[in-house]
Design an enzyme around this catalytic site. Structure first.
Site, PDB file in Angstrom:
ATOM      1  N   HIS A  99     -10.682   9.364  -6.704  1.00  0.00           N
ATOM      2  CA  HIS A  99     -11.164   9.245  -5.325  1.00  0.00           C
ATOM      3  C   HIS A  99     -11.074   7.811  -4.858  1.00  0.00           C
ATOM      4  O   HIS A  99     -11.449   6.888  -5.565  1.00  0.00           O
ATOM      5  CB  HIS A  99     -12.594   9.768  -5.164  1.00  0.00           C
ATOM      6  CG  HIS A  99     -13.588   9.209  -6.135  1.00  0.00           C
ATOM      7  ND1 HIS A  99     -13.635   9.613  -7.450  1.00  0.00           N
ATOM      8  CD2 HIS A  99     -14.555   8.284  -5.991  1.00  0.00           C
ATOM      9  CE1 HIS A  99     -14.599   8.961  -8.072  1.00  0.00           C
ATOM     10  NE2 HIS A  99     -15.177   8.135  -7.216  1.00  0.00           N
ATOM     11  N   HIS A 101     -12.458   5.157  -2.201  1.00  0.00           N
ATOM     12  CA  HIS A 101     -13.573   4.894  -1.293  1.00  0.00           C
ATOM     13  C   HIS A 101     -13.048   4.128  -0.083  1.00  0.00           C
ATOM     14  O   HIS A 101     -12.366   3.110  -0.245  1.00  0.00           O
ATOM     15  CB  HIS A 101     -14.624   3.995  -1.960  1.00  0.00           C
ATOM     16  CG  HIS A 101     -15.332   4.595  -3.124  1.00  0.00           C
ATOM     17  ND1 HIS A 101     -16.581   5.137  -3.038  1.00  0.00           N
ATOM     18  CD2 HIS A 101     -14.966   4.718  -4.433  1.00  0.00           C
ATOM     19  CE1 HIS A 101     -16.980   5.567  -4.232  1.00  0.00           C
ATOM     20  NE2 HIS A 101     -16.008   5.320  -5.101  1.00  0.00           N
TER      21      HIS A 101
HETATM   22  P1  AMP Z   1     -17.693   6.628  -8.172  1.00  0.00           P
HETATM   23  O1  AMP Z   1     -18.888   5.839  -8.631  1.00  0.00           O
HETATM   24  O2  AMP Z   1     -16.525   5.736  -7.822  1.00  0.00           O
HETATM   25  O3  AMP Z   1     -17.325   7.722  -9.147  1.00  0.00           O
HETATM   26  O4  AMP Z   1     -18.115   7.284  -6.802  1.00  0.00           O
HETATM   27  C1  AMP Z   1     -18.615   8.571  -6.679  1.00  0.00           C
HETATM   28  C2  AMP Z   1     -19.076   8.720  -5.257  1.00  0.00           C
HETATM   29  O5  AMP Z   1     -19.214  10.094  -4.971  1.00  0.00           O
HETATM   30  C3  AMP Z   1     -20.428   8.056  -4.967  1.00  0.00           C
HETATM   31  O6  AMP Z   1     -20.277   7.110  -3.924  1.00  0.00           O
HETATM   32  C4  AMP Z   1     -21.321   9.229  -4.578  1.00  0.00           C
HETATM   33  O7  AMP Z   1     -22.233   8.895  -3.561  1.00  0.00           O
HETATM   34  C5  AMP Z   1     -20.313  10.249  -4.112  1.00  0.00           C
HETATM   35  N1  AMP Z   1     -20.715  11.642  -4.238  1.00  0.00           N
HETATM   36  C6  AMP Z   1     -21.239  12.246  -5.330  1.00  0.00           C
HETATM   37  N2  AMP Z   1     -21.440  13.557  -5.098  1.00  0.00           N
HETATM   38  C7  AMP Z   1     -21.031  13.795  -3.829  1.00  0.00           C
HETATM   39  C8  AMP Z   1     -20.989  14.957  -2.998  1.00  0.00           C
HETATM   40  N3  AMP Z   1     -21.407  16.153  -3.427  1.00  0.00           N
HETATM   41  N4  AMP Z   1     -20.503  14.813  -1.742  1.00  0.00           N
HETATM   42  C9  AMP Z   1     -20.089  13.627  -1.287  1.00  0.00           C
HETATM   43  N5  AMP Z   1     -20.085  12.489  -2.037  1.00  0.00           N
HETATM   44  C10 AMP Z   1     -20.559  12.565  -3.277  1.00  0.00           C
END
Ligand code: AMP
Ligand code: ZN
Length: 137
Positions: A99, A101
Site C-alpha cells: 500500500h 500512503h
Molecule cells: P502501514 O503501517 O504502512 O502498514 O499502514 C497501514 C495503514 O492502514 C495505517 O495507516 C492504518 O491506519 C490503515 N488501516 C488499517 N486498517 C484499515 C482499514 N480497515 N481501513 C482503512 N485503513 C486502514
C-alpha cells in the site's frame, strides 16, 4: 492471505471509503489518518509489499498513485504531499499487503519527517554503493 484486511476490503467483506477503483487497483481513505485526507492505494492482488509484488501490478499502483495524488492534493487544498511505503515490520509496515500512503501536508501541520545523518566516513558510503551496484552485476 485469508486474514489479510486489505484483501477483505477488495472482496467487499470489510467496509472502506473508496475513492478510486480500476481493474487492478483500489484506493480508499485511511481510517487512522496521519493528516486529514490520507489515502491508501493498493493492488487488488495480494502480495506482501514492493519486494514481491508483480511488476505489472506495481506499475499500475504507481500510475494510479500519481493520479490519486493529484486529485487528493487538489481536493484537500494541501500545500504538498508525502508519498510513503513502509516495507517490512521494522520499517513500520503493519498491514502485509502492498500500500502506498498519500498523506496531504498542510502549512504548520506539526508533522516531522526523518532527518538526514552524516556518514562516519565516505568509505562506508562507497562500500555500500559498491554492494548495491554488485547486485546488478
Ligand atoms: P502501514 O503501517 O504502512 O502498514 O499502514 C497501514 C495503514 O492502514 C495505517 O495507516 C492504518 O491506519 C490503515 N488501516 C488499517 N486498517 C484499515 C482499514 N480497515 N481501513 C482503512 N485503513 C486502514
Ligand atoms: Zn492481501
Amino acid at each position: 492471505m485469508n486474514d489479510c484486511i486489505f484483501c477483505k476490503i477488495v472482496a467487499g467483506d470489510l467496509p472502506a471509503e473508496k475513492v478510486y477503483e480500476d481493474e487492478k487497483v483500489l484506493a480508499f481513505m485511511d481510517i487512522r489518518p496521519t493528516n486529514e485526507g490520507h489515502v491508501l492505494v493498493i493492488p487488488k492482488a495480494h502480495s506482501t509489499n514492493v519486494l514481491d509484488i508483480e511488476e505489472s501490478d506495481w506499475i499500475e499502483v504507481a500510475k494510479a498513485t500519481r493520479r490519486i495524488a493529484k486529485a487528493t492534493k487538489s481536493a484537500t487544498q494541501a500545500c504538498g504531499l508525502n508519498l510513503v511505503m513502509n516495507v517490512e515490520s521494522c520499517a513500520g509496515q503493519v498491514v502485509m499487503h502492498p500500500h502506498a500512503h498519500i498523506i496531504p501536508r498542510y502549512e504548520n501541520d506539526g508533522l516531522d519527517i526523518w532527518h538526514g545523518k552524516e556518514y562516519e566516513s565516505e568509505t562506508i558510503m562507497k562500500e555500500l554503493a559498491n554492494k548495491i551496484r554488485n547486485k546488478f552485476a
